[in-house]
Design a protein around this motif. Structure first.
Motif, PDB file in Angstrom:
ATOM      1  N   UNK A   1       0.820  -1.206   0.000  1.00  8.88           N
ATOM      2  CA  UNK A   1       0.000   0.000   0.000  1.00  8.88           C
ATOM      3  C   UNK A   1       0.853   1.256   0.000  1.00  8.88           C
ATOM      4  N   UNK A   2       0.382   2.289  -0.675  1.00  9.01           N
ATOM      5  CA  UNK A   2       1.158   3.526  -0.779  1.00  9.01           C
ATOM      6  C   UNK A   2       0.444   4.745  -0.206  1.00  9.01           C
ATOM      7  N   UNK A   3      -0.891   4.777  -0.321  1.00 12.18           N
ATOM      8  CA  UNK A   3      -1.637   5.952   0.142  1.00 12.18           C
ATOM      9  C   UNK A   3      -2.857   5.503   0.945  1.00 12.18           C
ATOM     10  N   UNK A   4      -3.580   6.482   1.470  1.00 10.27           N
ATOM     11  CA  UNK A   4      -4.775   6.179   2.250  1.00 10.27           C
ATOM     12  C   UNK A   4      -5.899   5.567   1.410  1.00 10.27           C
ATOM     13  N   UNK A   5      -5.725   5.553   0.085  1.00 10.58           N
ATOM     14  CA  UNK A   5      -6.741   4.945  -0.777  1.00 10.58           C
ATOM     15  C   UNK A   5      -6.937   3.474  -0.433  1.00 10.58           C
ATOM     16  N   UNK A   6      -5.850   2.779  -0.089  1.00 10.57           N
ATOM     17  CA  UNK A   6      -5.974   1.350   0.250  1.00 10.57           C
ATOM     18  C   UNK A   6      -6.834   1.172   1.495  1.00 10.57           C
ATOM     19  N   UNK A   7      -6.698   2.077   2.458  1.00  9.15           N
ATOM     20  CA  UNK A   7      -7.511   2.026   3.678  1.00  9.15           C
ATOM     21  C   UNK A   7      -8.983   2.259   3.366  1.00  9.15           C
ATOM     22  N   UNK A   8      -9.255   3.292   2.546  1.00  6.44           N
ATOM     23  CA  UNK A   8     -10.639   3.627   2.189  1.00  6.44           C
ATOM     24  C   UNK A   8     -11.275   2.494   1.389  1.00  6.44           C
ATOM     25  N   UNK A   9     -10.520   1.939   0.435  1.00  5.56           N
ATOM     26  CA  UNK A   9     -11.048   0.857  -0.393  1.00  5.56           C
ATOM     27  C   UNK A   9     -11.368  -0.394   0.432  1.00  5.56           C
ATOM     28  N   UNK A  10     -10.535  -0.681   1.439  1.00  7.90           N
ATOM     29  CA  UNK A  10     -10.813  -1.862   2.266  1.00  7.90           C
ATOM     30  C   UNK A  10     -12.131  -1.680   3.015  1.00  7.90           C
ATOM     31  N   UNK A  11     -12.411  -0.421   3.458  1.00  3.31           N
ATOM     32  CA  UNK A  11     -13.689  -0.149   4.118  1.00  3.31           C
ATOM     33  C   UNK A  11     -14.860  -0.304   3.161  1.00  3.31           C
ATOM     34  N   UNK A  12     -14.688   0.166   1.915  1.00  2.00           N
ATOM     35  CA  UNK A  12     -15.752   0.012   0.916  1.00  2.00           C
ATOM     36  C   UNK A  12     -15.973  -1.457   0.562  1.00  2.00           C
ATOM     37  N   UNK A  13     -14.887  -2.232   0.504  1.00  2.00           N
ATOM     38  CA  UNK A  13     -15.006  -3.669   0.229  1.00  2.00           C
ATOM     39  C   UNK A  13     -15.787  -4.367   1.331  1.00  2.00           C
ATOM     40  N   UNK A  14     -15.549  -3.966   2.588  1.00  2.00           N
ATOM     41  CA  UNK A  14     -16.318  -4.530   3.703  1.00  2.00           C
ATOM     42  C   UNK A  14     -17.806  -4.239   3.520  1.00  2.00           C
ATOM     43  N   UNK A  15     -18.121  -2.986   3.160  1.00  2.00           N
ATOM     44  CA  UNK A  15     -19.519  -2.580   2.983  1.00  2.00           C
ATOM     45  C   UNK A  15     -20.177  -3.348   1.832  1.00  2.00           C
ATOM     46  N   UNK A  16     -19.499  -3.375   0.700  1.00  6.36           N
ATOM     47  CA  UNK A  16     -20.064  -4.044  -0.484  1.00  6.36           C
ATOM     48  C   UNK A  16     -20.247  -5.534  -0.233  1.00  6.36           C
ATOM     49  N   UNK A  17     -19.256  -6.150   0.406  1.00  7.08           N
ATOM     50  CA  UNK A  17     -19.292  -7.602   0.596  1.00  7.08           C
ATOM     51  C   UNK A  17     -20.434  -8.047   1.509  1.00  7.08           C
ATOM     52  N   UNK A  18     -20.663  -7.313   2.605  1.00  7.76           N
ATOM     53  CA  UNK A  18     -21.718  -7.734   3.528  1.00  7.76           C
ATOM     54  C   UNK A  18     -23.107  -7.467   2.953  1.00  7.76           C
ATOM     55  N   UNK A  19     -23.180  -6.588   1.939  1.00 13.26           N
ATOM     56  CA  UNK A  19     -24.468  -6.326   1.288  1.00 13.26           C
ATOM     57  C   UNK A  19     -24.728  -7.303   0.145  1.00 13.26           C
ATOM     58  N   UNK A  20     -23.692  -7.520  -0.694  1.00 13.24           N
ATOM     59  CA  UNK A  20     -23.895  -8.260  -1.947  1.00 13.24           C
ATOM     60  C   UNK A  20     -23.500  -9.728  -1.878  1.00 13.24           C
ATOM     61  N   UNK A  21     -22.416 -10.048  -1.161  1.00 14.98           N
ATOM     62  CA  UNK A  21     -21.920 -11.435  -1.227  1.00 14.98           C
ATOM     63  C   UNK A  21     -21.684 -12.064   0.153  1.00 14.98           C
ATOM     64  N   UNK A  22     -22.571 -11.873   1.118  1.00 17.44           N
ATOM     65  CA  UNK A  22     -22.319 -12.493   2.430  1.00 17.44           C
ATOM     66  C   UNK A  22     -22.282 -14.016   2.351  1.00 17.44           C
TER      67      UNK A  22
END
Length: 530
Positions: free
Chosen positions: A326-347
């Motif tokens: 990881x290089x920037x805070x984008x990786x942190x933000x994306x991991x949070x979005x992945x958590x949100x998307x995953x629990x909604x779409x692919x639990x």
């Protein structure tokens, strides 16, 4: 921020796979709804990640707060009452940020921070080994030595040998082999193997393995050894997983006590993780600590308002982010979005991931934090670095994170005091002419009450019939305690036939009466000789 997306996207996927079981496991250990841990992970990634000045730090629910949360929920009567304390704790953290309390993080020695990283690495390995073999999935996310069930970290390892799940162990070893082969060999062959990370392939292999062995008596993996994300049936059931604070208890003093406890512990863990993460960062970025407290406080307010656990910056996820490129805070933000998307779409798909696969990812993270070479490196730096380091490591492994850090800091302070005791002065015997020892005592730039013992010992050991020259030219601060020692020694010097000469920027004094008056020209306390 998007110019490093080729590094940040694969890193965010690895952090996502590390964070998901941690969020669920910490919620379980806290006695809170499982979904509360996921909420905290999402808020920690998206909100705190966006507001923070840290490029690589990842925030979410922390294992170090699990015991506090478990006790607080019972004390306050309900989880909804506890959420009020989380919101108030966030407000207190924001106040800490405005008061610039973030500077506290800079007062922890490097040896203690390195010991913290190493201790956490060892704990991760010890806790994940049972999970790797398909046993004791619950305590894998509790970083404390003593378990809730009365056992401890090592007793769980002993029990594991008679409770190995063949399927879990097999996919665990296969996943570990994939990750290591990917990291050591394939990542050096082509860029595609850096974009697609080994842990992601290991997770895919785990899902395939679970599907193929379903129903097999020997290799099938029980549901308790799988990721367990709540599966909502529809939108209303998804919304029903959120909890909201009961603000009617806001004036109860127990709520405020819990709030201050959360704010203090969460802030301290965050500042320590910030310092540790900055040390791991290959680009050596420096995180603004006061801004971090403001971001964490905001995150805790939002997390508490929608039913999430308290948030801190956490070194396990942060180190996984660093190690994954990881290089920037984008990786942190994306991991949070992945958590949100995953629990909604692919639990349902997430629940097909064996915990042994995620354990293999964490074993690699733990090893990189606690490499044997680091012990050798710290030993070569000398005992002043090695002792606080090893005490911190042992303290974290056998107690908990904050206790271990406290022990290491205490030892570090003792080392400082000892070196201060030793370095208060320099004593040199120049000659033995004229029947008298000529001795020169040069005092350090700052001499405080810490140095009383060393100076008093040297003065008492001076031979009778000697000539003492006290050099204060470089001394900028002389504590009142030292002045009293020197004044008392004047009377003893007469009895032992010791002549004294005082040299300073204000001149030279040889007469005892003038010697005393020299110090009485200004108030005794905090005399500056500059």
């Amino acid at each position: 921020m998007f110019k490093n997306i080729k590094n940040d996207l694969p890193a965010s996927i690895v952090v996502f796979f590390v964070a998901l079981p941690l969020c669920l496991g910490i919620a379980l250990a806290s006695g809170a709804p499982l979904f509360s841990g996921v909420i905290a992970g999402i808020v920690g990634g998206v909100v705190v990640g966006g507001l923070s000045g840290s490029k690589l730090g990842v925030s979410g629910p922390a294992a170090g707060l699990a015991a506090i949360v478990l006790t607080a929920i019972a004390t306050l009567g309900s989880y909804e009452n506890f959420l009020v304390a989380v919101v108030l704790g966030g407000i207190i953290q924001i106040i800490f940020g405005f008061l610039k309390a973030g500077v506290i993080g800079y007062y922890f020695p490097s040896s203690v921070i390195k010991g913290m990283l190493t201790g956490i690495g060892i704990i991760i390995i010890l806790k994940q080994i049972p999970n790797f073999f398909g046993y004791d999935e619950e305590s894998a996310w509790d970083l404390e030595f003593f378990e809730i069930d009365g056992g401890n970290t090592f007793s769980e390892l002993i029990k594991m040998f008679s409770n190995i799940n063949p399927g879990a162990a097999l996919i665990g070893f296969l996943s570990l082999a994939i990750i290591l082969f990917w990291d050591i060999v394939l990542s050096k062959k082509a860029k595609i193997f850096k974009v697609i990370q080994g842990p992601f392939i290991a997770v895919v292999a785990g899902i395939i393995f679970f599907t193929l062995t379903l129903g097999n008596e020997t290799l099938s993996i029980a549901s308790k050894h799988m990721v367990s994300v709540p599966i909502p049936e529809d939108l209303s059931s998804f919304v029903g997983q959120f909890s909201f604070p009961n603000f009617s208890v806001i004036f109860q003093h127990e709520v405020w006590i819990v709030a201050f406890t959360i704010a203090l512990v969460a802030s301290l863990e965050t500042l320590l993780s910030v310092e540790a993460c900055d040390k791991l960062d290959p680009d050596k970025n420096v995180t603004p600590t006061n801004r971090e407290l403001l971001a964490q406080g905001t995150g805790n307010i939002i997390s508490g308002l929608i039913g999430g656990l308290p948030i801190t910056q956490v070194i396990v996820r942060s180190s996984a982010n660093v190690q994954s490129g990881g290089k920037t805070k984008l990786s942190t933000i994306l991991h949070g979005l992945l958590l949100l998307i995953s629990v909604i779409l692919i639990p349902t798909l997430l629940n097909k991931i064996p915990l042994a696969v995620l354990a293999s990812i964490l074993l690699v993270v733990g090893y990189k934090l606690a490499k044997p070479a680091l012990f050798k490196q710290m030993y070569k730096l000398g005992w002043k670095q090695f002792v606080p380091f090893i005490v911190t490591v042992v303290g974290i492994v056998f107690t908990d994170l904050l206790s271990g850090i406290g022990l290491g800091l205490l030892v570090g302070i003792v080392v400082i005091l000892l070196k201060s005791y030793q370095n208060s002065h320099f004593l040199h015997i120049e000659d033995n002419s004229n029947g008298k020892h000529k001795i020169k005592m040069t005092l350090a730039e700052e001499v405080t009450f810490f140095n009383k013992g060393a100076i008093l010992k040297e003065l008492d050991n001076l031979p009778s019939d000697s000539y003492l020259q006290i050099d204060l030219i470089k001394t900028r601060y002389l504590d009142n305690d030292i002045i009293e020692i020197l004044e008392d020694f004047l009377y003893k010097a007469k009895e032992r036939n010791i002549d004294i000469k005082l040299i300073s920027k204000r001149g030279t004094v040889e007469n005892p009466e003038s010697f005393i008056n020299f110090f009485k020209e200004k108030p005794k306390s905090n005399i500056s000789l500059s």
